[in-house]
Design an enzyme around this catalytic site. Structure first.
Site, short mmCIF file in Angstrom:
data_model
loop_
_atom_site.label_atom_id
_atom_site.label_comp_id
_atom_site.label_asym_id
_atom_site.label_seq_id
_atom_site.Cartn_x
_atom_site.Cartn_y
_atom_site.Cartn_z
N HIS A 131 8.98 2.98 9.46
CA HIS A 131 8.64 2.02 10.51
C HIS A 131 7.35 2.49 11.20
CE1 HIS A 131 9.36 -1.15 13.43
NE2 HIS A 131 8.92 -0.31 14.34
N SER A 169 0.83 -1.21 0.00
CA SER A 169 0.00 0.00 0.00
C SER A 169 0.87 1.26 0.00
CB SER A 169 -0.97 0.00 1.18
OG SER A 169 -0.29 0.16 2.39
N ASN A 170 2.01 1.19 0.68
CA ASN A 170 2.92 2.35 0.64
C ASN A 170 3.53 2.51 -0.75
OD1 ASN A 170 3.36 3.80 3.33
ND2 ASN A 170 3.29 1.64 3.90
C1 GRF Z 1 4.05 -0.47 6.85
O1 GRF Z 1 3.32 -0.34 8.03
C2 GRF Z 1 5.48 -0.05 7.07
O2 GRF Z 1 5.62 0.93 8.02
C3 GRF Z 1 6.09 -1.32 7.58
O3 GRF Z 1 5.46 -2.34 6.85
C4 GRF Z 1 4.16 -1.93 6.43
C5 GRF Z 1 4.06 -2.12 4.95
O4 GRF Z 1 2.77 -1.99 4.47
N1 GRF Z 1 7.53 -1.25 7.53
P1 GRF Z 1 2.49 -2.03 2.92
O5 GRF Z 1 3.05 -3.34 2.38
O6 GRF Z 1 3.14 -0.86 2.27
O7 GRF Z 1 1.00 -1.99 2.79
#
Ligand code: GRF
Length: 192
Positions: A105, A14-15
């Site tokens: 994080h 999602s990020n």
């Molecule tokens: C996020 O909460 C990030 O902070 C952590 O892992 C998660 C990844 O989420 N390191 P996504 O795969 O981007 O949805």
């Protein structure tokens, strides 16, 4: 020439999607590719839907690093962002991208960081500890887990009725909003 970002991810992505959207048609930054260590990770679907190149490397290829460094070099990648990337980054890559590699994080480091502190584990530990707030930390990457120097943190309040799902969605909202913007300003500063 545009600065090129490679996203290292292991999960849902999602990020990665938020970063790709933010830099679509950006005047001086582009997302070049996604690099993932898990064959079936959701981030491959994100890459396909968004039309971004994606590459899989197994754990051993990550550890030896040479194939990855070669790919990054051939593609002209300038910056690396770790967005839910669960392997340790080898020293060779850290050395090559000193000051141009950041991690996100989902807690207020140094609290709730380190080995084993990923995904739901982080939020469950935060709730269990009865913390009044949580948030996200964006930091430079060094050889440890979540130990690189902090760039910026963003906070959210934890309410009495918050549970894993609600805290997770508060955190994701912060991540999707702030990570792309912060990356943009770091890259802009570097360009001068
Ligand atoms: C996020 O909460 C990030 O902070 C952590 O892992 C998660 C990844 O989420 N390191 P996504 O795969 O981007 O949805």
């Amino acid at each position: 020439m545009k600065s090129k970002i490679a996203i290292f991810a292991s999960g849902r992505g999602s990020n990665s999607r938020a970063i790709i959207h933010y830099f679509k048609d950006h005047p001086f930054i582009s997302v070049d590719c996604i690099i993932c260590n898990r064959k079936n990770a959701g981030v491959f679907d994100v890459a396909e839907e968004e039309g971004v190149a994606a590459f899989h490397f197994g754990k051993e290829e990550f550890q030896s690093a040479d194939k990855i460094l070669e790919l990054l070099k051939i593609r002209g990648v300038d910056w690396i962002v770790l967005a839910g990337f669960l392997l340790k980054v080898p020293s060779l890559i850290i050395g090559a991208y000193q000051g141009r590699m950041v991690n996100i994080h989902p807690s207020l480091l140094p609290k709730f960081g380190g080995a084993g502190m990923y995904g739901d584990n982080v939020h469950l530990a935060v709730l269990e500890a009865g913390e009044p707030k949580s948030g996200i930390s964006i930091h430079w990457v060094d050889e440890g887990y979540d130990t690189g120097s902090l760039i910026q943190q963003f906070e959210c309040i934890i309410e009495e009725n918050d549970d894993l799902q609600s805290l997770k969605s508060k955190i994701q909202k912060l991540e999707h909003e702030h990570l792309p913007q912060l990356l943009e300003s770091l890259i802009q500063n570097e360009k001068g």
